[in-house]
Design a protein around this motif. Structure first.
Motif, short mmCIF file in Angstrom:
data_model
loop_
_atom_site.label_atom_id
_atom_site.label_comp_id
_atom_site.label_asym_id
_atom_site.label_seq_id
_atom_site.Cartn_x
_atom_site.Cartn_y
_atom_site.Cartn_z
N ALA A 1 42.12 51.45 36.25
CA ALA A 1 42.94 49.71 36.69
C ALA A 1 42.18 48.91 37.19
O ALA A 1 41.24 49.66 37.50
N PRO A 2 42.48 47.91 37.75
CA PRO A 2 41.32 47.28 38.36
C PRO A 2 41.44 47.94 39.74
O PRO A 2 42.24 48.36 40.83
N GLY A 3 39.56 47.69 40.60
CA GLY A 3 39.70 48.34 41.69
C GLY A 3 39.35 49.41 41.48
O GLY A 3 38.89 49.91 42.77
N SER A 4 38.82 50.08 40.92
CA SER A 4 38.44 51.42 40.08
C SER A 4 37.08 51.13 40.88
O SER A 4 36.70 50.36 40.47
N ASP B 1 42.65 48.16 32.94
CA ASP B 1 43.93 47.60 32.30
C ASP B 1 43.56 46.03 32.84
O ASP B 1 43.67 45.34 33.52
N GLY B 2 44.38 45.17 31.91
CA GLY B 2 45.09 44.37 31.92
C GLY B 2 43.72 42.52 32.02
O GLY B 2 43.78 42.08 32.21
N LEU C 1 35.22 47.85 39.65
CA LEU C 1 35.30 47.01 38.75
C LEU C 1 37.17 46.25 39.15
O LEU C 1 37.65 47.26 38.94
N ASP C 2 36.65 44.74 39.00
CA ASP C 2 38.24 44.43 39.50
C ASP C 2 38.07 43.53 37.63
O ASP C 2 37.21 42.91 37.52
N LEU C 3 39.41 42.45 38.19
CA LEU C 3 39.39 41.30 37.31
C LEU C 3 39.55 39.76 38.72
O LEU C 3 40.15 39.73 39.89
N VAL C 4 39.20 39.31 37.93
CA VAL C 4 39.81 37.79 38.68
C VAL C 4 39.96 36.71 37.57
O VAL C 4 39.68 36.69 36.35
N LYS C 5 41.71 36.38 37.08
CA LYS C 5 42.63 35.81 36.15
C LYS C 5 42.06 34.83 36.17
O LYS C 5 41.67 33.65 36.54
N GLY C 6 42.02 34.54 34.86
CA GLY C 6 41.67 32.91 34.06
C GLY C 6 41.09 31.99 34.80
O GLY C 6 40.54 30.67 35.51
N ALA C 7 39.51 32.90 35.16
CA ALA C 7 38.30 32.44 35.88
C ALA C 7 37.29 31.30 35.23
O ALA C 7 36.78 29.86 35.54
N ASN C 8 37.78 31.94 33.93
CA ASN C 8 36.97 30.89 32.34
C ASN C 8 35.56 30.49 32.69
O ASN C 8 35.08 29.39 31.93
#
Length: 314
Positions: free
Chosen positions: A29-32, A73-74, A217-224
Protein backbone atom coordinates in the motif's frame (compact mmCIF):
# COMPACT_ATOMS: atom_id res chain seq x y z
CA UNK A 1 16.75 -5.42 10.56
CA UNK A 2 14.52 -2.36 10.38
CA UNK A 3 12.09 -2.32 13.32
CA UNK A 4 9.84 0.31 11.69
CA UNK A 5 9.66 -1.44 8.33
CA UNK A 6 6.49 -3.00 6.98
CA UNK A 7 8.31 -5.42 4.67
CA UNK A 8 11.74 -6.79 3.78
CA UNK A 9 12.90 -7.63 0.27
CA UNK A 10 15.70 -10.17 0.47
CA UNK A 11 18.77 -10.14 -1.75
CA UNK A 12 17.60 -13.22 -3.63
CA UNK A 13 14.57 -11.22 -4.83
CA UNK A 14 16.47 -9.38 -7.55
CA UNK A 15 16.44 -9.09 -11.33
CA UNK A 16 18.71 -7.90 -14.14
CA UNK A 17 17.32 -5.22 -16.45
CA UNK A 18 13.91 -3.53 -16.58
CA UNK A 19 10.87 -5.49 -17.75
CA UNK A 20 7.28 -4.53 -16.94
CA UNK A 21 6.17 -8.15 -17.36
CA UNK A 22 8.16 -9.31 -14.32
CA UNK A 23 6.12 -10.78 -11.49
CA UNK A 24 6.21 -8.39 -8.52
CA UNK A 25 8.19 -9.54 -5.51
CA UNK A 26 5.67 -7.73 -3.31
CA UNK A 27 2.42 -5.75 -3.41
CA UNK A 28 2.32 -2.82 -0.95
CA UNK A 29 0.00 0.00 0.00
CA UNK A 30 1.16 3.60 -0.49
CA UNK A 31 3.07 4.79 2.55
CA UNK A 32 4.77 1.44 3.19
CA UNK A 33 8.35 1.34 4.46
CA UNK A 34 10.50 -1.44 3.03
CA UNK A 35 14.00 -2.67 3.80
CA UNK A 36 15.76 -3.81 0.63
CA UNK A 37 18.77 -6.11 0.77
CA UNK A 38 20.83 -4.80 -2.16
CA UNK A 39 23.66 -6.69 -3.81
CA UNK A 40 26.67 -4.84 -5.18
CA UNK A 41 26.86 -4.01 -8.88
CA UNK A 42 28.88 -7.15 -9.62
CA UNK A 43 26.14 -9.30 -8.05
CA UNK A 44 28.72 -10.78 -5.72
CA UNK A 45 31.23 -11.66 -8.43
CA UNK A 46 33.79 -9.44 -6.69
CA UNK A 47 34.54 -10.22 -3.05
CA UNK A 48 37.03 -9.08 -0.37
CA UNK A 49 39.39 -11.76 -1.71
CA UNK A 50 39.14 -10.85 -5.38
CA UNK A 51 42.19 -9.98 -7.46
CA UNK A 52 42.53 -7.96 -10.63
CA UNK A 53 42.07 -11.17 -12.63
CA UNK A 54 38.49 -11.25 -11.34
CA UNK A 55 37.76 -8.01 -13.23
CA UNK A 56 38.69 -9.61 -16.54
CA UNK A 57 36.36 -12.56 -15.92
CA UNK A 58 33.25 -10.56 -14.93
CA UNK A 59 29.98 -11.85 -16.39
CA UNK A 60 28.35 -8.68 -17.73
CA UNK A 61 25.02 -10.45 -17.91
CA UNK A 62 25.00 -10.23 -14.12
CA UNK A 63 25.83 -6.55 -13.69
CA UNK A 64 23.71 -4.15 -11.62
CA UNK A 65 21.11 -6.43 -10.05
CA UNK A 66 18.17 -4.53 -8.56
CA UNK A 67 15.95 -5.76 -5.73
CA UNK A 68 12.22 -5.90 -6.47
CA UNK A 69 10.06 -5.13 -8.32
CA UNK A 70 7.50 -3.66 -5.92
CA UNK A 71 3.88 -3.18 -7.04
CA UNK A 72 2.48 -0.08 -5.30
CA UNK A 73 -1.31 -0.32 -5.06
CA UNK A 74 -3.10 2.46 -6.94
CA UNK A 75 -0.08 3.66 -8.92
CA UNK A 76 -1.08 4.56 -12.48
CA UNK A 77 0.66 6.12 -15.49
CA UNK A 78 0.91 9.87 -14.94
CA UNK A 79 1.41 9.53 -11.18
CA UNK A 80 4.72 10.03 -9.40
CA UNK A 81 6.22 7.55 -6.99
CA UNK A 82 7.47 9.43 -3.94
CA UNK A 83 10.52 7.64 -2.54
CA UNK A 84 11.65 8.80 0.88
CA UNK A 85 15.17 7.54 1.51
CA UNK A 86 15.14 6.69 5.20
CA UNK A 87 18.67 5.33 5.46
CA UNK A 88 21.25 2.66 4.64
CA UNK A 89 22.92 -0.22 6.49
CA UNK A 90 26.38 -0.57 4.93
CA UNK A 91 28.34 -3.82 4.84
CA UNK A 92 31.91 -2.62 5.43
CA UNK A 93 33.18 -4.01 2.11
CA UNK A 94 33.48 -2.33 -1.26
CA UNK A 95 35.41 -2.30 -4.52
CA UNK A 96 36.38 0.08 -7.30
CA UNK A 97 37.55 -1.16 -10.67
CA UNK A 98 38.81 0.04 -13.98
CA UNK A 99 36.89 -2.11 -16.45
CA UNK A 100 38.42 -2.05 -19.95
CA UNK A 101 36.14 -0.33 -22.45
CA UNK A 102 34.13 1.44 -19.74
CA UNK A 103 34.55 4.90 -18.22
CA UNK A 104 35.21 8.47 -19.32
CA UNK A 105 38.88 7.82 -20.17
CA UNK A 106 38.48 4.26 -21.45
CA UNK A 107 40.80 4.98 -24.37
CA UNK A 108 43.59 5.94 -21.96
CA UNK A 109 43.23 3.13 -19.40
CA UNK A 110 43.11 -0.14 -21.29
CA UNK A 111 44.04 -2.64 -18.58
CA UNK A 112 41.85 -3.87 -15.70
CA UNK A 113 42.56 -2.60 -12.18
CA UNK A 114 40.94 -3.23 -8.80
CA UNK A 115 40.85 -1.50 -5.42
CA UNK A 116 39.32 -3.44 -2.51
CA UNK A 117 37.94 -1.27 0.31
CA UNK A 118 37.26 -2.08 3.96
CA UNK A 119 35.46 0.45 6.13
CA UNK A 120 33.63 0.65 9.46
CA UNK A 121 29.91 0.24 8.66
CA UNK A 122 28.88 1.81 11.97
CA UNK A 123 31.04 4.94 12.14
CA UNK A 124 31.48 5.41 8.35
CA UNK A 125 34.87 6.93 9.02
CA UNK A 126 36.74 7.78 5.81
CA UNK A 127 37.97 4.66 4.04
CA UNK A 128 41.69 4.15 3.42
CA UNK A 129 43.10 4.40 -0.10
CA UNK A 130 46.70 3.24 -0.15
CA UNK A 131 49.06 4.48 2.53
CA UNK A 132 47.94 8.09 2.76
CA UNK A 133 44.52 8.72 1.17
CA UNK A 134 41.23 8.52 3.06
CA UNK A 135 37.93 8.91 1.20
CA UNK A 136 34.89 10.33 3.06
CA UNK A 137 31.85 8.06 2.76
CA UNK A 138 28.25 8.89 1.85
CA UNK A 139 26.10 5.81 1.11
CA UNK A 140 23.43 5.92 -1.58
CA UNK A 141 21.75 3.76 -4.20
CA UNK A 142 23.09 4.24 -7.71
CA UNK A 143 20.18 2.48 -9.41
CA UNK A 144 16.66 3.35 -8.31
CA UNK A 145 13.61 3.47 -10.53
CA UNK A 146 10.36 2.21 -11.97
CA UNK A 147 9.66 -0.10 -14.90
CA UNK A 148 9.34 1.64 -18.29
CA UNK A 149 6.19 1.37 -20.40
CA UNK A 150 8.01 -0.14 -23.39
CA UNK A 151 7.56 -3.92 -23.44
CA UNK A 152 10.47 -6.34 -23.25
CA UNK A 153 13.73 -6.52 -21.35
CA UNK A 154 15.77 -3.30 -21.23
CA UNK A 155 19.36 -2.85 -20.07
CA UNK A 156 19.85 -1.51 -16.57
CA UNK A 157 23.00 0.41 -17.59
CA UNK A 158 21.56 3.63 -19.11
CA UNK A 159 19.38 5.90 -16.94
CA UNK A 160 15.81 6.59 -18.07
CA UNK A 161 13.02 9.08 -17.45
CA UNK A 162 11.57 6.65 -14.90
CA UNK A 163 14.91 6.56 -13.04
CA UNK A 164 17.22 3.59 -13.14
CA UNK A 165 21.01 3.89 -13.14
CA UNK A 166 21.01 7.57 -12.17
CA UNK A 167 24.22 7.42 -10.10
CA UNK A 168 23.31 10.64 -8.27
CA UNK A 169 25.34 10.61 -5.07
CA UNK A 170 22.90 12.98 -3.33
CA UNK A 171 20.17 10.32 -3.32
CA UNK A 172 21.36 9.65 0.22
CA UNK A 173 19.61 9.37 3.58
CA UNK A 174 17.01 12.10 4.05
CA UNK A 175 16.47 12.82 0.36
CA UNK A 176 13.02 12.52 -1.21
CA UNK A 177 12.96 11.33 -4.82
CA UNK A 178 10.00 11.62 -7.21
CA UNK A 179 9.87 9.19 -10.15
CA UNK A 180 7.45 9.18 -13.11
CA UNK A 181 5.12 6.16 -13.19
CA UNK A 182 4.57 4.59 -16.63
CA UNK A 183 2.92 1.26 -15.74
CA UNK A 184 0.28 0.13 -13.26
CA UNK A 185 1.82 -0.44 -9.84
CA UNK A 186 5.01 1.48 -10.79
CA UNK A 187 7.08 -1.76 -10.40
CA UNK A 188 9.84 -0.12 -8.37
CA UNK A 189 13.31 -1.62 -7.86
CA UNK A 190 16.56 -0.48 -6.24
CA UNK A 191 20.20 -1.61 -6.13
CA UNK A 192 23.77 -0.73 -7.15
CA UNK A 193 24.52 0.65 -3.68
CA UNK A 194 27.65 2.74 -3.19
CA UNK A 195 29.61 3.73 -0.09
CA UNK A 196 30.95 6.81 -1.88
CA UNK A 197 31.02 8.34 -5.35
CA UNK A 198 32.04 11.56 -7.00
CA UNK A 199 29.67 13.40 -9.32
CA UNK A 200 30.29 11.84 -12.71
CA UNK A 201 31.57 8.43 -11.50
CA UNK A 202 34.27 9.04 -14.07
CA UNK A 203 36.03 5.66 -14.18
CA UNK A 204 32.66 3.88 -14.38
CA UNK A 205 32.66 2.55 -10.81
CA UNK A 206 32.40 4.09 -7.35
CA UNK A 207 32.99 2.35 -4.02
CA UNK A 208 30.60 -0.41 -5.03
CA UNK A 209 29.27 -1.91 -1.82
CA UNK A 210 26.43 -4.28 -0.87
CA UNK A 211 24.12 -2.80 1.76
CA UNK A 212 20.53 -2.58 2.90
CA UNK A 213 18.38 0.41 1.91
CA UNK A 214 15.31 1.49 3.88
CA UNK A 215 12.78 3.35 1.73
CA UNK A 216 9.20 4.59 2.10
CA UNK A 217 7.10 4.41 -1.09
CA UNK A 218 4.14 6.74 -1.54
CA UNK A 219 2.15 8.25 -4.42
CA UNK A 220 1.55 11.71 -5.80
CA UNK A 221 -1.50 11.31 -8.02
CA UNK A 222 -1.53 13.08 -11.38
CA UNK A 223 1.95 14.58 -10.98
CA UNK A 224 2.78 14.15 -14.69
CA UNK A 225 6.53 14.50 -14.20
CA UNK A 226 8.68 14.67 -17.32
CA UNK A 227 11.78 13.45 -15.48
CA UNK A 228 12.87 12.47 -11.96
CA UNK A 229 13.36 15.21 -9.39
CA UNK A 230 14.45 15.19 -5.77
CA UNK A 231 14.71 17.29 -2.61
CA UNK A 232 17.71 17.10 -0.26
CA UNK A 233 17.40 17.66 3.50
CA UNK A 234 20.36 20.06 3.66
CA UNK A 235 23.89 20.66 2.34
CA UNK A 236 25.22 17.94 0.05
CA UNK A 237 29.02 18.38 0.10
CA UNK A 238 29.72 19.10 3.76
CA UNK A 239 31.51 15.74 4.10
CA UNK A 240 34.07 16.92 1.51
CA UNK A 241 34.38 20.68 1.98
CA UNK A 242 36.51 21.10 5.09
CA UNK A 243 39.96 21.34 3.43
CA UNK A 244 38.97 22.89 0.11
CA UNK A 245 39.63 21.48 -3.37
CA UNK A 246 42.12 21.10 -6.13
CA UNK A 247 40.36 22.01 -9.39
CA UNK A 248 41.24 21.35 -13.03
CA UNK A 249 39.28 22.62 -16.03
CA UNK A 250 38.43 21.80 -19.62
CA UNK A 251 37.59 24.69 -21.94
CA UNK A 252 36.19 24.35 -25.45
CA UNK A 253 33.10 23.92 -27.64
CA UNK A 254 32.29 20.35 -26.55
CA UNK A 255 31.25 19.43 -22.99
CA UNK A 256 32.40 15.80 -23.27
CA UNK A 257 35.84 16.84 -24.51
CA UNK A 258 36.03 19.39 -21.72
CA UNK A 259 35.05 16.80 -19.11
CA UNK A 260 37.71 14.38 -20.38
CA UNK A 261 40.37 17.11 -20.28
CA UNK A 262 39.50 18.18 -16.75
CA UNK A 263 39.57 14.60 -15.45
CA UNK A 264 42.76 13.67 -17.31
CA UNK A 265 44.53 16.72 -15.89
CA UNK A 266 43.41 15.83 -12.35
CA UNK A 267 44.63 12.26 -12.78
CA UNK A 268 48.02 13.60 -13.92
CA UNK A 269 48.16 16.08 -11.02
CA UNK A 270 47.41 13.49 -8.32
CA UNK A 271 49.59 10.79 -9.86
CA UNK A 272 52.64 13.07 -9.91
CA UNK A 273 52.02 14.77 -6.57
CA UNK A 274 51.28 11.63 -4.53
CA UNK A 275 53.34 9.07 -6.47
CA UNK A 276 50.26 7.13 -7.57
CA UNK A 277 49.94 4.91 -10.59
CA UNK A 278 47.76 6.85 -13.06
CA UNK A 279 45.08 4.14 -13.04
CA UNK A 280 44.93 4.32 -9.23
CA UNK A 281 44.49 8.08 -9.40
CA UNK A 282 41.74 7.54 -12.00
CA UNK A 283 39.86 5.11 -9.75
CA UNK A 284 40.33 7.38 -6.73
CA UNK A 285 38.87 10.47 -8.38
CA UNK A 286 35.84 8.43 -9.44
CA UNK A 287 35.00 7.81 -5.78
CA UNK A 288 35.14 11.38 -4.51
CA UNK A 289 35.85 13.98 -7.23
CA UNK A 290 33.10 16.07 -8.79
CA UNK A 291 32.56 17.10 -12.41
CA UNK A 292 30.73 20.41 -12.72
CA UNK A 293 29.56 22.49 -15.65
CA UNK A 294 30.92 25.88 -14.63
CA UNK A 295 29.85 27.87 -17.70
CA UNK A 296 27.60 27.01 -20.64
CA UNK A 297 26.50 30.41 -22.01
CA UNK A 298 29.59 32.13 -23.38
CA UNK A 299 29.65 30.58 -26.83
CA UNK A 300 31.45 29.12 -28.56
CA UNK A 301 33.37 27.71 -25.56
CA UNK A 302 32.09 26.11 -22.36
CA UNK A 303 33.90 25.36 -19.09
CA UNK A 304 33.86 22.02 -17.27
CA UNK A 305 35.61 21.85 -13.88
CA UNK A 306 36.74 18.86 -11.84
CA UNK A 307 36.87 19.30 -8.07
CA UNK A 308 38.99 16.95 -5.92
CA UNK A 309 38.66 17.29 -2.12
CA UNK A 310 42.02 18.03 -0.55
CA UNK A 311 40.96 16.35 2.71
CA UNK A 312 41.58 12.94 1.10
CA UNK A 313 45.34 13.52 1.47
CA UNK A 314 45.46 16.12 4.28
Amino acid sequence: MCKACDYTIHGRQHHFGWDNSLEPALHVAPGSTIEFECRDSSAGQLTPDSTVESVSSLDFGKINPVSGPIFVDGAEPGDALKVTIEGFKPSGFGWTANIPGFGLLADQFLEPALQIWKYDPASLEPAAFGAHGRVPLKPFAGTIGNAPAEPGLHSVVPPRRVGGNLDIRDLAAGTTLYLPVEVAGALFSVGDTHASQGDGEVCGTAIESPMNAVLTLDLVKGANLAMPRFTTPGPVTRHLDVKGYEVTTGVGPDLMTGARQAVADMVELLASRYNLAPVDAYMLVSTCGDLRISEIVDMPNWVVSFYFPRMVFE
